[in-house]
Design a protein around this motif. Structure first.
Motif, PDB file in Angstrom:
ATOM      1  N   ASN A 369       0.649  -1.272  -0.134  1.00 10.60           N
ATOM      2  CA  ASN A 369      -0.098   0.186  -0.130  1.00 10.60           C
ATOM      3  C   ASN A 369       0.833   1.443   0.076  1.00 10.60           C
ATOM      4  O   ASN A 369       0.425   2.144  -0.692  1.00 10.60           O
ATOM      5  N   VAL A 370       2.032   1.134   0.705  1.00 13.35           N
ATOM      6  CA  VAL A 370       2.565   2.285   0.616  1.00 13.35           C
ATOM      7  C   VAL A 370       3.360   2.469  -0.786  1.00 13.35           C
ATOM      8  O   VAL A 370       3.687   3.775  -1.139  1.00 13.35           O
ATOM      9  N   THR A 371       3.886   1.667  -1.261  1.00 12.55           N
ATOM     10  CA  THR A 371       4.601   1.745  -2.658  1.00 12.55           C
ATOM     11  C   THR A 371       3.650   1.646  -4.005  1.00 12.55           C
ATOM     12  O   THR A 371       4.239   1.736  -4.863  1.00 12.55           O
ATOM     13  N   ALA A 377      10.276   4.112  -8.761  1.00  9.59           N
ATOM     14  CA  ALA A 377      11.303   4.196  -7.576  1.00  9.59           C
ATOM     15  C   ALA A 377      11.649   2.958  -6.822  1.00  9.59           C
ATOM     16  O   ALA A 377      12.707   3.073  -6.185  1.00  9.59           O
ATOM     17  N   MET A 378      10.933   1.956  -7.113  1.00 10.31           N
ATOM     18  CA  MET A 378      11.246   0.541  -6.810  1.00 10.31           C
ATOM     19  C   MET A 378      12.209  -0.367  -7.489  1.00 10.31           C
ATOM     20  O   MET A 378      12.498  -1.177  -7.144  1.00 10.31           O
ATOM     21  N   SER A 398      10.919   3.071   6.233  1.00 14.45           N
ATOM     22  CA  SER A 398      11.186   4.339   6.542  1.00 14.45           C
ATOM     23  C   SER A 398       9.748   5.129   6.909  1.00 14.45           C
ATOM     24  O   SER A 398       9.742   5.993   7.911  1.00 14.45           O
ATOM     25  N   MET A 399       8.817   4.896   6.049  1.00 14.99           N
ATOM     26  CA  MET A 399       7.314   5.181   6.480  1.00 14.99           C
ATOM     27  C   MET A 399       6.661   4.823   7.808  1.00 14.99           C
ATOM     28  O   MET A 399       6.338   5.652   8.554  1.00 14.99           O
ATOM     29  N   TRP A 430       2.037   8.969  -0.066  1.00 14.03           N
ATOM     30  CA  TRP A 430       1.956  10.204  -0.727  1.00 14.03           C
ATOM     31  C   TRP A 430       3.673  10.986  -0.230  1.00 14.03           C
ATOM     32  O   TRP A 430       4.225  11.427  -1.015  1.00 14.03           O
ATOM     33  N   LEU A 431       3.908  10.690   1.002  1.00 17.74           N
ATOM     34  CA  LEU A 431       5.286  11.409   1.507  1.00 17.74           C
ATOM     35  C   LEU A 431       6.352  10.590   0.916  1.00 17.74           C
ATOM     36  O   LEU A 431       7.319  11.127   0.361  1.00 17.74           O
ATOM     37  N   ALA A 432       6.178   9.244   0.349  1.00 16.69           N
ATOM     38  CA  ALA A 432       7.198   8.606   0.075  1.00 16.69           C
ATOM     39  C   ALA A 432       7.311   8.913  -1.718  1.00 16.69           C
ATOM     40  O   ALA A 432       8.464   8.914  -2.142  1.00 16.69           O
TER      41      ALA A 432
END
Length: 531
Positions: A369-371, A377-378, A398-399, A430-432
């Motif tokens: 879900n974060v990525t 970027a992955m 990191s998140m 979104w921060l990622a």
């Protein structure tokens, strides 16, 4: 454990008989102890508030009474008789009804069908009697002030309208115990007032109401008794008049200091660049003439009642709708996203009002879900079209660390997290991506005090990093931290208040002044057409 004198208000001076007496309830899920020797009782004609952080055990306890969770040990007495509640059907037969935070509605069924689904006495000769079901539903709709078409499929209704259907379903069952889990999360002020009136009427009629809410003002106003949960245990119990707001907060957080008020956000320089602007925006449906701007480092609030077009306005900036009038500018360039994908690539992020259905894949992990959507970027390199597990794991971790997400690891399924932690996962995505414009639609809905504090800290850090933040919130007092608050009425920008420190009274004054003008104009127009 603090106690006070007998409750007043809906509670009579004589102590009413106990309807439910749950004693020493224990329930574990694997190594997690969800309920630790919990004892709670509910009296007839009482509004009993249940408060606590997400994951404190409130919902698990109610699920025991709903027959959805079987306790490992403990007893439940109904009117003094020890009773087993093995299934939801058994709970319903006891006269118990539940309005869950995550609405259990059938999307393709109408409001009538959902309100009367499984309701006894709505069939004739073994066949469903539509007229009878329609009559019952209309009576409930009139009581709730519902004006939308009851024959419309629930999937076509707004979040607030679906909430009213769920409440109507509970009322249709003429229950003697009704549990409401965050019932006002998606309701307007008018709808909330109507619900509060109904809750008080139910109590006067002898119904026992369990009321769960993170809005402590509602708890204080409605409840005769309040029970506080923390880490699966009851930490405090209060009667009306025997506590204050800080007592509740201390019980919820375990912090004797209570909780500190947020400081206003730092002011933004008058010459800071305008990162995003909308001028005369309209979609032909809910948005008609909306204009506002937000500078880099600025937090701007959008205030208005439900139905004012706030969510639709954010959707236009996010590429989820097509503007028919006006224009948008982003980073000095014309912003006309053809899709959500295009808006995201431009640096726009949206935290929607309904995280479960609109933002998260509940069965997937925190890492997924974060990525999500950040596949470039992955990759190990631009030339290799594969995702690096190492990179995705590192980003997710990191998140988790940055947002203090309570998860055992990044591979745990999002559905296993509390509501506040699920919301942090959406922020983490979104921060990622390092988005420039953050659009936040009801960002603190259904989250506890601690998670709410962390969400506002995240907002402030984003603004301090030069991002532009736009916030929609039905809890108007939350918008006090904003640099400016734009007032939206029936899809039109009618005013702007300069903050920080704008009060709820100031916002409501502008909203209702222009609401009255809109109603008067509509009446005049109809009279002209009739003549």
């Amino acid at each position: 454990m603090p106690h006070a004198d007998a409750a007043q208000g809906t509670q009579s001076t004589a102590s009413p008989a106990l309807l439910i007496d749950a004693r020493s309830i224990i329930r574990s899920f694997g190594a997690v102890r969800a309920l630790r020797d919990v004892s709670v009782s509910f009296r007839r004609g009482e509004v009993h508030g249940l408060v606590g952080a997400n994951g404190a055990g409130k919902s698990t306890f109610l699920n025991v009474l709903a027959g959805a969770v079987t306790p490992d040990s403990g007893t439940v007495l109904i009117e003094g008789v020890e009773t087993s509640i093995p299934t939801p059907k058994a709970s319903e037969e006891l006269g118990f009804s539940f309005i869950h935070q995550e609405l259990a509605l059938v999307p393709d069924f109408s409001a009538i069908d959902n309100m009367t689904l499984g309701l006894r006495g709505t069939s004739t000769l073994g066949f469903g009697d539509f007229r009878k079901r329609a009559r019952i539903s209309q009576e409930i709709a009139d009581r709730l002030g519902i004006t939308f078409n009851l024959r419309k499929p629930v999937r076509l209704l707004s979040v607030a309208e679906r909430g009213l259907v769920a409440i109507g379903r509970a009322l249709a069952r003429d229950a003697r115990f009704i549990a409401m889990d965050e019932p006002t999360a998606a309701l307007s002020d008018v709808e909330c007032s109507r619900l509060f009136r109904i809750v008080r009427e139910l109590a006067r009629d002898g119904v026992s109401v369990a009321y769960v809410s993170h809005r402590l003002g509602e708890i204080e106003d409605l409840s005769d008794t309040v029970t506080v949960f923390k880490d699966g245990a009851v930490t405090a119990r209060f009667e009306r008049g025997g506590y204050d707001r800080q007592d509740l907060i201390r019980g919820i957080t375990g912090d004797e200091r209570g909780i500190e008020l947020r400081e206003p956000v730092p002011l933004v320089a008058a010459d800071a660049p305008i990162l995003f602007s909308a001028s005369g925006l309209g979609d032909g449906r809910r948005v008609h003439d909306a204009s506002f701007e937000v500078r880099a480092g600025e937090v701007v609030g959008i205030a208005g009642v439900v139905g004012a077009g706030r969510s639709e306005l954010l959707g236009l900036a996010f590429g989820a709708g097509k503007p028919l009038a006006g224009r948008m500018m982003l980073n000095g360039h014309l912003h006309r996203p053809r899709s959500v994908h295009a808006a995201v690539r431009s640096g726009v992020a949206l935290v929607p009002e309904e995280r479960r259905s609109q933002a998260l894949i509940m069965s997937e992990s925190v890492r997924t879900n974060v990525t999500l959507g950040n596949w470039r970027a992955m990759r190990p390199s631009a030339a290799i079209p594969f995702i690096s597990d190492r990179r995705s794991s590192a980003l997710a971790k990191s998140m988790i660390d940055r947002l203090r997400i309570k998860a055992t690891d990044s591979d745990v399924a999002v559905r296993k997290l509390s509501g506040g932690n699920q919301q942090k996962v959406v922020f983490g995505r979104w921060l990622a991506r390092n988005a420039d414009l953050f659009l936040l639609d009801e960002p603190t809905r259904g989250v506890d005090i601690g998670a709410r504090q962390q969400i506002w800290e995240t907002v402030e850090h984003a603004a301090a990093a030069g991002k532009a933040v736009v916030i929609v919130s039905s809890e108007l007092d939350e918008l006090a931290i904003c640099h400016r608050v734009v007032i939206l009425v029936e899809g039109r920008t009618v005013g702007e208040l300069v903050g920080p420190g704008v009060t709820e009274e100031q916002m409501l004054a502008v909203i209702y002044e222009h609401n009255n003008e809109a109603v008067t104009t509509a009446v005049d127009t109809r009279e002209e057409e009739a003549s």
